[in-house]
Design an enzyme around this catalytic site. Structure first.
Site, short mmCIF file in Angstrom:
data_model
loop_
_atom_site.label_atom_id
_atom_site.label_comp_id
_atom_site.label_asym_id
_atom_site.label_seq_id
_atom_site.Cartn_x
_atom_site.Cartn_y
_atom_site.Cartn_z
N THR A 1 0.73 -1.20 -0.15
CA THR A 1 -0.11 -0.06 0.18
C THR A 1 0.78 1.21 0.06
O THR A 1 1.82 1.29 0.79
CB THR A 1 -0.99 0.05 1.15
N HIS B 1 2.60 -11.33 14.40
CA HIS B 1 3.80 -11.98 15.33
C HIS B 1 3.44 -13.46 15.60
O HIS B 1 4.34 -13.92 16.01
CB HIS B 1 3.74 -10.93 16.40
#
Length: 407
Positions: free
Chosen positions: A326, A378
């Site tokens: 993006t 994560h």
């Protein structure tokens, strides 16, 4: 007789809303003719009739939420438009009687006007015995919402029911100070999915910066020759896409996703490129970016961006990406923490190129710098991989000849 149902558009789409009826009751319909536009969270779909005849019933109004498989209209086989609705109306009446809309005194026909209202507003109006045409909507587009019906309050019996809704009505708006704008289905879905990603992933963002001097110099030297030989404009996105693919190959968990208690490592490189449209952000996918050269990537991105602006994107253009890029820099963003796209494990954010003083070979120099941000899950990507991924992208962009040689 043919029932017009909401079709299955994709596995992830279970509902939509009626955007526009292009035919009305009594109209002659040809087989395969487009009769209604359905808005989903991803694309707008044109629903056709599988049978020729006359449109005798419309069972969902513009703005209504409808489910996949739901019947939204009926087409009766016949030659003429005039007799068909009349013939169909008589036998259809007993079936329509139990339906809430047919039994209620709030249907649009009571006043001769067409009222657009949410399903919740219709339900509350039926319960309170209110004609929707008599309700004054706050929405500047004229859509009647449940707050409008609650505030109308004409039936004494309904007063106790109106009390709980009063706080919403009070918070509603002062029209002289606030403009009310209904969220589109696409915007609602974007909001819902971004919130789901935030709540269901262990999202973390790490940053780096890239010196764009060499990319900009190479692009400046080669852009005219590139255009003459390929017919395509050489932008920054092809460099970033190539660098990302190379980094994904080196750090495969960044190109993965979680499916239950499994990690799916994608062996393909379908790169989503976020595109801003009037209705919100969409992420069309550049397929097999690892197999495309610079010109093919630039052409793919340009084509997808045009289709997005023209509202011509199909579900195949939007599904199945393995990683997303993006570029907030086109709007002037200096730094951000992008939110991951769907079930993907990571997203790369590009930003504005700004000249800043940096250390180069022991001396301070003014260089065009861009911050990079990698947001990642994560749960499957550790700091070592996330930092290594960004470092690889940085090194490749600062040595763009390597990208050209390897493409």
């Amino acid at each position: 007789m043919a029932e017009i149902k909401v079709p299955e558009l994709a596995e992830s789409i279970t509902e939509g809303s009626i955007a526009q009826w292009v035919k009305k009751v009594g109209d002659r319909i040809e087989k395969g003719e487009f009769i209604v536009e359905l808005e989903t969270d991803k694309v707008n779909a044109e629903i056709i009739s599988e049978e020729a005849g006359v449109l005798t019933q419309i069972l969902a109004e513009e703005g209504d939420t409808v489910l996949v498989g739901q019947v939204i209209a009926v087409v009766e086989a016949g030659e003429g438009a005039a007799p068909a609705p009349t013939a169909a109306a008589t036998p259809a009446a007993p079936q329509a009687a139990p339906a809430p809309v047919a039994a209620a005194p709030v249907v649009e026909e009571t006043s001769g006007e067409r009222v657009i209202a949410s399903p919740a507003a219709r339900k509350l109006a039926r319960e309170k015995g209110i004609d929707l045409a008599a309700v004054s909507p706050v929405d500047p587009q004229g859509r009647v919402r449940v707050q409008d019906v609650a505030a109308h309050g004409t039936a004494p019996v309904a007063t106790p029911q109106a009390a709980p809704a009063a706080p919403k009505a009070v918070v509603a708006v002062d029209e002289s100070r606030v403009t009310v704008e209904k969220m589109s289905r696409r915007r609602q879905t974007i909001a819902k999915r971004l919130l789901e990603v935030k709540q269901s992933t262990a999202m973390l963002t790490t940053f780096n910066e890239v010196d764009m001097t060499n990319v900009m110099a190479l692009r400046s030297r080669k852009k005219d020759q590139f255009f003459e030989s390929t017919g395509s404009k050489l932008g920054f996105m092809s460099f970033f896409t190539k660098a990302v693919v190379a980094a994904l190959k080196k750090y495969p968990y960044v190109n993965a996703q979680i499916a239950g208690d499994e990690i799916h490592l994608n062996n393909f490189y379908d790169i989503g490129v976020a595109v801003s449209t009037e209705e919100g952000l969409v992420v069309p996918v550049v397929r097999d970016a690892d197999r495309k050269n610079f010109a093919e990537i630039e052409d793919s991105i340009a084509d997808l961006a045009k289709k997005a602006r023209d509202k011509k994107l199909g579900l195949s253009d939007l599904s199945g990406g393995s990683f997303t890029i993006t570029n907030g820099g086109v709007f002037g963003s200096l730094m951000s923490t992008p939110i991951m796209n769907g079930t993907q494990a990571a997203i790369l954010g590009m930003h504005s190129i700004k000249k800043r003083p940096v250390e180069v070979d022991g001396e301070v120099a003014i260089r065009p710098m861009m911050y990079l941000a990698l947001s990642y899950d994560h749960r499957i990507i550790d700091g070592k991989d996330s930092v290594g991924f960004l470092k690889t992208v940085k090194e490749l962009l600062e040595n763009p000849e390597d990208l050209l040689l390897n493409s």
